[in-house]
Design an enzyme around this catalytic site. Sequence first.
Site, PDB file in Angstrom:
ATOM      1  N   LYS A  10       0.825  -1.208   0.000  1.00 18.98           N
ATOM      2  CA  LYS A  10       0.000   0.000   0.000  1.00 18.98           C
ATOM      3  C   LYS A  10       0.865   1.267   0.000  1.00 18.98           C
ATOM      4  CE  LYS A  10      -3.955  -2.285   2.200  1.00 18.98           C
ATOM      5  NZ  LYS A  10      -5.008  -2.155   3.255  1.00 18.98           N
ATOM      6  N   PHE A  58     -15.330   3.872   7.117  1.00 16.23           N
ATOM      7  CA  PHE A  58     -13.973   4.259   6.703  1.00 16.23           C
ATOM      8  C   PHE A  58     -13.779   4.217   5.192  1.00 16.23           C
ATOM      9  CE2 PHE A  58     -13.934  -0.281   7.839  1.00 16.23           C
ATOM     10  CZ  PHE A  58     -13.455  -0.850   6.656  1.00 16.23           C
ATOM     11  N   ARG A  86      -2.511 -14.528   4.602  1.00 21.45           N
ATOM     12  CA  ARG A  86      -3.161 -13.777   5.687  1.00 21.45           C
ATOM     13  C   ARG A  86      -2.382 -13.969   6.993  1.00 21.45           C
ATOM     14  NH1 ARG A  86      -7.407 -10.146   4.332  1.00 21.45           N
ATOM     15  NH2 ARG A  86      -7.685 -10.160   6.585  1.00 21.45           N
ATOM     16  N   THR A  92      -5.543  -6.978  10.650  1.00 13.86           N
ATOM     17  CA  THR A  92      -5.789  -5.684   9.987  1.00 13.86           C
ATOM     18  C   THR A  92      -5.189  -4.531  10.788  1.00 13.86           C
ATOM     19  OG1 THR A  92      -7.891  -6.607   9.207  1.00 13.86           O
ATOM     20  CG2 THR A  92      -7.614  -4.220   9.038  1.00 13.86           C
ATOM     21  N   ARG A 103       2.465  -6.689   8.792  1.00 14.94           N
ATOM     22  CA  ARG A 103       1.784  -5.526   9.369  1.00 14.94           C
ATOM     23  C   ARG A 103       2.384  -5.125  10.718  1.00 14.94           C
ATOM     24  NH1 ARG A 103      -4.305  -7.175   7.315  1.00 14.94           N
ATOM     25  NH2 ARG A 103      -4.370  -5.764   5.506  1.00 14.94           N
ATOM     26  N   ASN A 113      -2.052   0.250   6.610  1.00 20.22           N
ATOM     27  CA  ASN A 113      -1.542  -1.007   7.183  1.00 20.22           C
ATOM     28  C   ASN A 113      -0.678  -1.821   6.212  1.00 20.22           C
ATOM     29  OD1 ASN A 113      -3.609  -1.861   5.576  1.00 20.22           O
ATOM     30  ND2 ASN A 113      -4.755  -2.931   7.173  1.00 20.22           N
ATOM     31  N   HIS A 116      -2.183  -5.402   1.429  1.00 23.42           N
ATOM     32  CA  HIS A 116      -3.479  -6.054   1.222  1.00 23.42           C
ATOM     33  C   HIS A 116      -3.241  -7.541   0.995  1.00 23.42           C
ATOM     34  CE1 HIS A 116      -7.481  -6.895  -0.417  1.00 23.42           C
ATOM     35  NE2 HIS A 116      -6.859  -7.625  -1.334  1.00 23.42           N
TER      36      HIS A 116
HETATM   37  P1  IDP Z   1      -8.110  -6.628   5.648  1.00 26.10           P
HETATM   38  O1  IDP Z   1      -7.284  -5.713   4.760  1.00 26.10           O
HETATM   39  O2  IDP Z   1      -7.302  -7.148   6.811  1.00 26.10           O
HETATM   40  O3  IDP Z   1      -8.793  -7.732   4.872  1.00 26.10           O
HETATM   41  P2  IDP Z   1     -10.708  -5.310   5.777  1.00 26.10           P
HETATM   42  O4  IDP Z   1     -11.643  -5.391   6.926  1.00 26.10           O
HETATM   43  O5  IDP Z   1     -11.031  -6.060   4.527  1.00 26.10           O
HETATM   44  O6  IDP Z   1      -9.246  -5.716   6.309  1.00 26.10           O
HETATM   45  O7  IDP Z   1     -10.536  -3.759   5.427  1.00 26.10           O
HETATM   46  C1  IDP Z   1      -9.935  -3.355   4.225  1.00 26.10           C
HETATM   47  C2  IDP Z   1      -8.995  -2.221   4.503  1.00 26.10           C
HETATM   48  O8  IDP Z   1      -9.736  -1.091   4.974  1.00 26.10           O
HETATM   49  C3  IDP Z   1      -7.967  -2.464   5.620  1.00 26.10           C
HETATM   50  O9  IDP Z   1      -6.839  -3.195   5.187  1.00 26.10           O
HETATM   51  C4  IDP Z   1      -7.607  -1.053   6.019  1.00 26.10           C
HETATM   52  O10 IDP Z   1      -6.692  -0.447   5.090  1.00 26.10           O
HETATM   53  C5  IDP Z   1      -8.950  -0.350   5.911  1.00 26.10           C
HETATM   54  N1  IDP Z   1      -9.639  -0.349   7.207  1.00 26.10           N
HETATM   55  C6  IDP Z   1     -10.214  -1.400   7.850  1.00 26.10           C
HETATM   56  N2  IDP Z   1     -10.749  -1.037   9.026  1.00 26.10           N
HETATM   57  C7  IDP Z   1     -10.518   0.304   9.133  1.00 26.10           C
HETATM   58  C8  IDP Z   1     -10.855   1.282  10.144  1.00 26.10           C
HETATM   59  O11 IDP Z   1     -11.447   0.978  11.177  1.00 26.10           O
HETATM   60  N3  IDP Z   1     -10.425   2.564   9.895  1.00 26.10           N
HETATM   61  C9  IDP Z   1      -9.761   2.925   8.762  1.00 26.10           C
HETATM   62  N4  IDP Z   1      -9.450   2.041   7.794  1.00 26.10           N
HETATM   63  C10 IDP Z   1      -9.812   0.747   7.975  1.00 26.10           C
HETATM   64 MG    MG Z   2     -10.205  -7.598   3.377  1.00 27.95          MG
END
Ligand code: IDP
Ligand code: MG
Length: 139
Positions: A10, A58, A86, A92, A103, A113, A116
């Site tokens: 990212k 978000f 993962r 996350t 991460r 973070n 992806h």
């Molecule tokens: P993941 O990337 O671990 O699969 P997801 O829940 O699919 O997590 O969320 C996608 C992306 O959205 C996250 O990687 C992160 O960049 C962003 N994100 C998730 N939760 C939050 C939040 O609470 N605040 C801001 N950004 C978030």
């Molecule tokens: Mg995801």
Amino acid sequence: MSKRTFTMIKPDAVKAGHIGKILEQITSAGFRIVALKMTQLSQSTAGAFYAVHRERPFYQELVDFMSSGPIVAAILEKENAVDDFRTLIGATNPADAAPGTIRALYAKNVGENAVHGSDSDENAVIESQFHFAGCDVYS
Ligand code: IDP
Ligand code: MG
């Protein structure tokens, strides 16, 4: 068992100069890179990629962040690729990510973070096809 997953390094991690270290950690963990590119998402491309999250609070922050600078996109091959990747990237929120995960090492916060990783075989295919033409995948 799935053989492929999709990843992006990212904008935060690219800006911080972590492309090389992250790719090294990925290949050292046994993943083979079968497609790779550096690119920058537009607001509309980032919005489409993360459309599944459009109702989440978000979403706009995520789209702004993901289009804020270049990313590195890749397709990775390994037995059990989706689940093993993962595990390699960690939770996350880096505050919850296991020590040594990508991460835990490189993410700034729950939004910025570092990487992806696809969450299912089905999404790995959809996300790979979103970013790569078949002729740019080398198996
Ligand atoms: P993941 O990337 O671990 O699969 P997801 O829940 O699919 O997590 O969320 C996608 C992306 O959205 C996250 O990687 C992160 O960049 C962003 N994100 C998730 N939760 C939050 C939040 O609470 N605040 C801001 N950004 C978030
Ligand atoms: Mg995801």
